[in-house]
Each structure stands twice: as C-alpha cells, then as structure tokens.
Design a protein around this motif. Sequence first.
Motif, PDB file in Angstrom:
ATOM      1  N   GLY A   1       0.901  -1.141  -0.101  1.00 21.54           N
ATOM      2  CA  GLY A   1      -0.167  -0.009  -0.091  1.00 21.54           C
ATOM      3  C   GLY A   1       0.832   1.194  -0.010  1.00 21.54           C
ATOM      4  N   LYS A   2       2.147   1.025   0.059  1.00 21.93           N
ATOM      5  CA  LYS A   2       3.111   2.389  -0.082  1.00 21.93           C
ATOM      6  C   LYS A   2       3.574   2.732  -1.598  1.00 21.93           C
ATOM      7  N   ARG A   3       4.162   3.664  -1.447  1.00 21.43           N
ATOM      8  CA  ARG A   3       4.802   4.136  -2.793  1.00 21.43           C
ATOM      9  C   ARG A   3       6.390   3.836  -2.772  1.00 21.43           C
ATOM     10  N   VAL A   4       6.950   3.319  -3.966  1.00 15.63           N
ATOM     11  CA  VAL A   4       8.229   3.046  -3.732  1.00 15.63           C
ATOM     12  C   VAL A   4       8.647   3.439  -5.035  1.00 15.63           C
ATOM     13  N   LEU A   5       9.848   4.063  -5.209  1.00 19.61           N
ATOM     14  CA  LEU A   5      10.702   4.460  -6.326  1.00 19.61           C
ATOM     15  C   LEU A   5      11.804   3.843  -6.441  1.00 19.61           C
ATOM     16  N   GLU A   6      12.041   3.151  -7.485  1.00 20.75           N
ATOM     17  CA  GLU A   6      13.549   2.476  -7.581  1.00 20.75           C
ATOM     18  C   GLU A   6      14.097   2.898  -8.709  1.00 20.75           C
TER      19      GLU A   6
ATOM     20  N   ASN B   1      18.312   9.039 -16.699  1.00 21.19           N
ATOM     21  CA  ASN B   1      19.581   9.150 -16.099  1.00 21.19           C
ATOM     22  C   ASN B   1      19.489   9.550 -14.470  1.00 21.19           C
ATOM     23  N   GLY B   2      19.858   8.786 -13.513  1.00 15.82           N
ATOM     24  CA  GLY B   2      19.740   9.137 -12.163  1.00 15.82           C
ATOM     25  C   GLY B   2      20.383  10.503 -11.781  1.00 15.82           C
ATOM     26  N   GLU B   3      21.161  10.842 -12.479  1.00 17.50           N
ATOM     27  CA  GLU B   3      21.583  12.315 -12.187  1.00 17.50           C
ATOM     28  C   GLU B   3      20.938  13.526 -12.643  1.00 17.50           C
ATOM     29  N   ASN B   4      20.005  13.229 -13.451  1.00 15.53           N
ATOM     30  CA  ASN B   4      19.075  14.329 -13.725  1.00 15.53           C
ATOM     31  C   ASN B   4      17.560  13.716 -13.616  1.00 15.53           C
ATOM     32  N   LEU B   5      17.233  13.118 -12.651  1.00 14.46           N
ATOM     33  CA  LEU B   5      16.107  12.218 -12.451  1.00 14.46           C
ATOM     34  C   LEU B   5      14.804  13.255 -12.314  1.00 14.46           C
ATOM     35  N   SER B   6      14.929  14.283 -11.822  1.00 11.89           N
ATOM     36  CA  SER B   6      13.673  15.330 -11.618  1.00 11.89           C
ATOM     37  C   SER B   6      13.320  15.907 -13.004  1.00 11.89           C
TER      38      SER B   6
ATOM     39  N   HIS C   1      27.783   3.064 -10.435  1.00 12.82           N
ATOM     40  CA  HIS C   1      27.687   3.040 -11.709  1.00 12.82           C
ATOM     41  C   HIS C   1      27.814   4.453 -12.611  1.00 12.82           C
ATOM     42  N   THR C   2      27.299   5.487 -11.816  1.00 17.36           N
ATOM     43  CA  THR C   2      27.168   6.588 -12.320  1.00 17.36           C
ATOM     44  C   THR C   2      28.138   7.595 -12.354  1.00 17.36           C
ATOM     45  N   PRO C   3      28.580   8.508 -13.101  1.00 16.78           N
ATOM     46  CA  PRO C   3      29.698   9.238 -13.012  1.00 16.78           C
ATOM     47  C   PRO C   3      29.801  10.202 -11.657  1.00 16.78           C
ATOM     48  N   HIS C   4      28.738  10.607 -11.329  1.00 16.43           N
ATOM     49  CA  HIS C   4      28.535  11.493 -10.211  1.00 16.43           C
ATOM     50  C   HIS C   4      27.522  10.989  -9.171  1.00 16.43           C
ATOM     51  N   PRO C   5      27.846   9.949  -8.204  1.00 16.70           N
ATOM     52  CA  PRO C   5      27.002   9.357  -7.419  1.00 16.70           C
ATOM     53  C   PRO C   5      26.188  10.237  -6.430  1.00 16.70           C
ATOM     54  N   ASP C   6      27.102  11.342  -6.016  1.00 16.44           N
ATOM     55  CA  ASP C   6      26.490  12.310  -5.290  1.00 16.44           C
ATOM     56  C   ASP C   6      25.538  13.290  -5.801  1.00 16.44           C
ATOM     57  N   ARG C   7      25.251  13.348  -7.184  1.00 15.64           N
ATOM     58  CA  ARG C   7      24.524  14.048  -7.795  1.00 15.64           C
ATOM     59  C   ARG C   7      23.057  13.165  -7.901  1.00 15.64           C
ATOM     60  N   ALA C   8      23.291  11.871  -7.964  1.00 17.02           N
ATOM     61  CA  ALA C   8      22.068  10.989  -8.228  1.00 17.02           C
ATOM     62  C   ALA C   8      21.438  10.637  -6.801  1.00 17.02           C
ATOM     63  N   ILE C   9      22.410  10.793  -5.524  1.00 17.42           N
ATOM     64  CA  ILE C   9      21.622  10.653  -4.427  1.00 17.42           C
ATOM     65  C   ILE C   9      21.028  12.030  -4.263  1.00 17.42           C
ATOM     66  N   ALA C  10      21.466  13.186  -4.567  1.00 18.88           N
ATOM     67  CA  ALA C  10      20.759  14.405  -4.265  1.00 18.88           C
ATOM     68  C   ALA C  10      19.387  14.500  -4.854  1.00 18.88           C
ATOM     69  N   GLU C  11      19.353  13.981  -6.230  1.00 19.44           N
ATOM     70  CA  GLU C  11      18.057  13.687  -6.940  1.00 19.44           C
ATOM     71  C   GLU C  11      17.192  12.844  -6.371  1.00 19.44           C
TER      72      GLU C  11
ATOM     73  N   ASN D   1      25.142  13.658   3.104  1.00 17.76           N
ATOM     74  CA  ASN D   1      25.618  14.825   2.491  1.00 17.76           C
ATOM     75  C   ASN D   1      24.138  15.410   1.964  1.00 17.76           C
ATOM     76  N   SER D   2      23.289  14.490   1.755  1.00 21.79           N
ATOM     77  CA  SER D   2      21.982  15.141   1.186  1.00 21.79           C
ATOM     78  C   SER D   2      20.965  15.246   2.072  1.00 21.79           C
ATOM     79  N   GLY D   3      21.254  15.171   3.430  1.00 25.51           N
ATOM     80  CA  GLY D   3      20.294  15.388   4.413  1.00 25.51           C
ATOM     81  C   GLY D   3      19.487  14.363   4.955  1.00 25.51           C
ATOM     82  N   LEU D   4      20.058  13.214   4.645  1.00 21.48           N
ATOM     83  CA  LEU D   4      19.583  11.898   5.158  1.00 21.48           C
ATOM     84  C   LEU D   4      19.981  11.563   6.660  1.00 21.48           C
ATOM     85  N   ARG D   5      19.548  10.850   7.197  1.00 22.00           N
ATOM     86  CA  ARG D   5      20.335  10.142   8.660  1.00 22.00           C
ATOM     87  C   ARG D   5      20.099   8.563   8.576  1.00 22.00           C
TER      88      ARG D   5
END
Length: 279
Positions: free
Chosen positions: A61-66, A117-122, A141-151, A220-224
């Motif tokens: 019943g939840k929403r999942v983004l993969e 592309n995860g780096e510009n997902l939005s 596997h992406t050139p900038h993992p930090d950008r993908a996580i931020a997205e 770094n993206s504000g998660l705990r």
Amino acid sequence: MSAFESKPIETVRDYWDARPCNLRHSTKEIGSRVYFDEVEARKYRVEPHIPSFADFNSWKGKRVLELGCGLGTDTINFARAGAHVTAVDLSMKSLELARKRAEVMGVADRITFYNANGENLSSIVPVEPYDLVYSFGVVHHTPHPDRAIAELRKYVKPGGTMKIMVYYRYSWKVLWILLTYGKGKFWKLADLVATHSEAQTGCPITYIYDCKEGQQLLENSGLRVTQTEVDHIFSYRIPDYVEYRYVREWYFRWMPNSLFRFLERKFGWHLLLTAEASK
C-alpha cells in the motif's frame, strides 16, 4: 577528482544495453514466464540477503521509487507485495524486459516505468513523495553518485526511507580482483574494479566505498543513516556457475556456514545502507 567523473553517461547506458544485468540467469526463452521465474530464483539464490534488505512486504500500500530496476526482479516483488512502484532505468533494453515481465506477472497496473538518468531524474520523473526510495547496485555506476543521491533525496517524503546498495571497498571481491587480474598492482585498483566488477567485463564506471564514505554519501543530502551492513561473498566456481551448476570454491566448501556468514558480514561485496528523511 575521480577519472570516472569525466566519463559520459552514454558509456554506462551502452554497456547495460549490450547485456542487461542478469540477462543470462536463465536459458529459457527470454520474456517467457519460466524465464523470469528462473532469473528470480537464481538471483535470490546467489544473493539471498536481498529480500530481507528490501523487506518487500513492509511496503504494501506504499509508494516505492526504484532507481535502476534492470530486468525488474525486485520491482516485481515490491508490486507483488502490494506496493505502487515507479521503476527507472538508464537502459532501454532493460526496461523493455522489465515491462514485459510486469505484464507476464500480472502486476503492470501497479508499476510505472521511466527511462532516465539518475543524475537528472527530476527532469523526467515527476517529483512526488515516496515512502521508500530504493536502489540496489546502481548508484556506484554513474559518473557522479552524489548528484544521483541528491536527486533521489527529492523523492523521499518526510519520515520516509532510502535503501541503497553500493560496493564495499574492503571486500573479498576487491581483494580477489586485485590479486587475480591486477597481480597486486594496487595503484590500478580503480580501473581494475570497474573492469571486473560485473559478470560481463568492461564496466566503464564502478565506485567503491567504505562504511564511512557510504554513510557520508547519503548524509550529504540531508538523510540520517540508521543502519549499515556488509554482506555477500560470491562463493561459487565460475566455470560451473556459468553452466548453472552451484559448486563452491574449495576454500569455501570446508567452512562451517557460521564462519562463512561471519566473513560475509566483514568482507562482503555489498554495502547496504538504510537512511531516513527527517519529519
């Protein structure tokens, strides 16, 4: 600056289009029900920690983004458990099979697919709140993992969860690659790991992380980060494995399972990170 940062994302896309992950997990007709069943059985036999990490039933019943759904093995299990899934992949070849799988398994109405592309997902996937954002073996596997996580962070609702698997630096796999292919040439480790990180050689980008680096990637993206685990040593002889026989290497066969599990939790290839967004 890592040499991976300058590599175009198209090289990653082309690599996975040429042979989608787990494509050869079955010898049956690709796209058939028995093919997909065998792909799932083989994947979870070799990586039995995935269902407990994903915790499919908790997302009913939840929403999942993969991000990085590949052939859709985990995607289908989230949907089977009753989740509403948005599945994203860079590889169109993978998405074609994942869509076919959803139809064959009768869960297509619970899954929305995107090629992105995860780096510009939005820029492709509408930014909406999700209960779980999940990515298993993809971000490294992406050139900038930090950008993908931020997205990805944009999609985690307040109090929501992110579950990520990245490859672990101090693993048996890294040591095996260094000794087997690199002959101890540690100064070439980054390229050696990328080339030999997957079943098909030649992966253009593969980052590896220690526990602190993995945690920092998410924080770094504000998660705990609430849980950090290490798991998975591939113990089978490759010549037998590619013939669909499961024979462990001699140095693992003699081990009690308790010792093998201890080694997996210390030197496994998979760094499993669970994090929460503040409410």
